[in-house]
Design a protein around this motif. Structure first.
Motif, PDB file in Angstrom:
ATOM      1  N   VAL A   1       0.869  -1.186   0.000  1.00  0.00           N
ATOM      2  CA  VAL A   1       0.000   0.000   0.000  1.00  0.00           C
ATOM      3  C   VAL A   1       0.903   1.231   0.000  1.00  0.00           C
ATOM      4  CG1 VAL A   1      -1.813   1.255   1.230  1.00  0.00           C
ATOM      5  CG2 VAL A   1      -1.751  -1.259   1.325  1.00  0.00           C
ATOM      6  N   PHE A   2       0.816   2.029  -1.071  1.00  0.00           N
ATOM      7  CA  PHE A   2       1.655   3.225  -1.188  1.00  0.00           C
ATOM      8  C   PHE A   2       1.247   4.275  -0.169  1.00  0.00           C
ATOM      9  CE2 PHE A   2       1.642   1.966  -5.884  1.00  0.00           C
ATOM     10  CZ  PHE A   2       2.844   1.281  -5.783  1.00  0.00           C
TER      11      PHE A   2
ATOM     12  N   ASP B   1      -3.735   8.263  -3.853  1.00  0.00           N
ATOM     13  CA  ASP B   1      -4.013   8.749  -5.204  1.00  0.00           C
ATOM     14  C   ASP B   1      -3.021   8.207  -6.236  1.00  0.00           C
ATOM     15  OD1 ASP B   1      -6.186   9.963  -4.092  1.00  0.00           O
ATOM     16  OD2 ASP B   1      -5.121  11.812  -3.672  1.00  0.00           O
ATOM     17  N   ASP B   2      -1.985   7.500  -5.773  1.00  0.00           N
ATOM     18  CA  ASP B   2      -1.100   6.768  -6.688  1.00  0.00           C
ATOM     19  C   ASP B   2      -1.644   5.367  -6.978  1.00  0.00           C
ATOM     20  OD1 ASP B   2       0.712   8.808  -6.789  1.00  0.00           O
ATOM     21  OD2 ASP B   2       1.984   8.007  -5.188  1.00  0.00           O
TER      22      ASP B   2
ATOM     23  N   ALA C   1      -7.541   1.910  -0.894  1.00  0.00           N
ATOM     24  CA  ALA C   1      -6.252   1.366  -1.366  1.00  0.00           C
ATOM     25  C   ALA C   1      -5.893   0.097  -0.596  1.00  0.00           C
ATOM     26  CB  ALA C   1      -5.150   2.414  -1.207  1.00  0.00           C
ATOM     27  N   ILE C   2      -6.125   0.117   0.716  1.00  0.00           N
ATOM     28  CA  ILE C   2      -5.826  -1.070   1.532  1.00  0.00           C
ATOM     29  C   ILE C   2      -6.730  -2.225   1.115  1.00  0.00           C
ATOM     30  CG2 ILE C   2      -5.836  -2.038   3.871  1.00  0.00           C
ATOM     31  CD1 ILE C   2      -5.087   0.813   4.874  1.00  0.00           C
TER      32      ILE C   2
ATOM     33  N   VAL D   1       2.300  -4.759   3.350  1.00  0.00           N
ATOM     34  CA  VAL D   1       3.313  -3.733   3.553  1.00  0.00           C
ATOM     35  C   VAL D   1       2.676  -2.369   3.344  1.00  0.00           C
ATOM     36  CG1 VAL D   1       5.545  -2.854   2.765  1.00  0.00           C
ATOM     37  CG2 VAL D   1       5.082  -5.315   2.667  1.00  0.00           C
ATOM     38  N   LEU D   2       2.819  -1.476   4.317  1.00  0.00           N
ATOM     39  CA  LEU D   2       2.218  -0.148   4.190  1.00  0.00           C
ATOM     40  C   LEU D   2       3.278   0.925   4.391  1.00  0.00           C
ATOM     41  CD1 LEU D   2       0.086  -1.966   6.282  1.00  0.00           C
ATOM     42  CD2 LEU D   2      -1.395  -0.234   5.299  1.00  0.00           C
ATOM     43  N   ASP D   3       3.303   1.889   3.464  1.00  0.00           N
ATOM     44  CA  ASP D   3       4.263   2.984   3.532  1.00  0.00           C
ATOM     45  C   ASP D   3       3.584   4.187   4.189  1.00  0.00           C
ATOM     46  OD1 ASP D   3       6.481   4.547   3.198  1.00  0.00           O
ATOM     47  OD2 ASP D   3       6.556   4.374   1.011  1.00  0.00           O
TER      48      ASP D   3
END
Ligand code: ADP
Ligand code: ADP
Length: 228
Positions: free
Chosen positions: A83-84, A88-89, A147-148, A160-162
């Motif tokens: 997950v970026f 919005d990406d 997104a998640i 993995v989450l940023d």
């Protein structure tokens, strides 16, 4: 048993910036691991190696025993969900439903399986009822959860989450923490990059401190108490 094993990983970006300078790291299966470090430490570059968006230039990376290389690319994307930082990406479809279904449809799963996964993922992030909304009309925190959900619908063993907490208000933050704990309680490994020491101390059961492309320390959250 380890979800992630990294040996002597080094990586330079195209402009020559040496982002990783020999990372050695093991992350336990089923753990809640925080990768903590200031901006520019190399966290995002490291995370992008975990699902094969970046391939090691030097050293090696294994996820669930699987070597991160071009050959294994597809299996790795199914094993590790990323997950970026900025939804919005990642969130770009017309409706929430389409967005969450995008990944499973790309894996050519049967229609009823796609339906089941989307429903379950939206329940996990507490967005039931918003299936037909345009992501564009949702709040930032809600888009983050879309997104998640999109990543969860792929059923990755490692999530993995940023910087998942960036730009969220306190109540969205605590909601997100509950969601992450729910996913972890199903036995999945969760790895979070953050520069938020308080969050790492409170949430993680294992903390990795990185700075300037190197691992400075790894251990339980107690390794942070001197800094606090
Ligand atoms: P963090 O996620 O900890 O903030 P990054 O992995 O984003 O760290 O960055 C590590 C280093 O690599 C920094 O010096 C950053 O400026 C540089 N960097 C990151 N992405 C790129 C890129 N696409 N091109 C060139 N340099 C980059
Ligand atoms: P809510 O309606 O749930 O309060 P908002 O959409 O207003 O959520 O956004 C919450 C916070 O995130 C605000 O401080 C906003 O400035 C910030 N934010 C919104 N979109 C972005 C973005 N694309 N990048 C960075 N920050 C953002």
């Amino acid at each position: 048993d380890y979800a992630v094993e990294i040996e002597d990983l080094a990586f330079s970006h195209k402009d020559g910036t040496r982002a990783l300078k020999g990372i050695n790291l093991r992350i336990k299966k089923g753990s809640k691991t925080a990768i903590l470090g200031p901006n520019g430490a190399g966290k995002s570059t490291l995370l992008l190696h975990l699902n094969g968006i970046y391939l090691p230039q030097h050293g090696r990376v294994r996820v669930m025993g699987l070597e991160v290389n071009r050959e294994n690319e597809k299996k790795i994307r199914q094993t590790v969900g990323l997950v970026f930082q900025d939804p919005d990406d990642q969130v770009f479809c017309t409706t929430v439903w389409e967005d969450v279904a995008f990944g499973p449809m790309n894996f050519n799963l049967p229609e009823d399986e796609v339906q089941r996964r989307v429903k379950q993922a939206l329940r996990a992030v507490r967005l039931e009822g918003l299936e037909q909304k345009m992501p564009f009309h949702l709040s930032y925190g809600q888009r983050k959860r879309v997104a998640i959900a999109g990543v969860l619908a792929l059923r990755p063993e490692i999530l993995v989450l940023d910087e998942p907490h960036a730009f969220l208000d306190p109540s969205s933050k605590s909601e997100l923490m509950k969601i992450m704990d729910g996913i972890n309680s199903e036995g999945r490994t969760i790895i979070v990059a953050t520069h938020d020491v308080d969050f790492a101390y409170e949430w993680a059961d294992d903390v990795v401190i990185i700075k300037d492309g190197r691992v400075l320390a790894q251990g339980g959250p107690d390794i942070l108490s001197e800094d606090k």
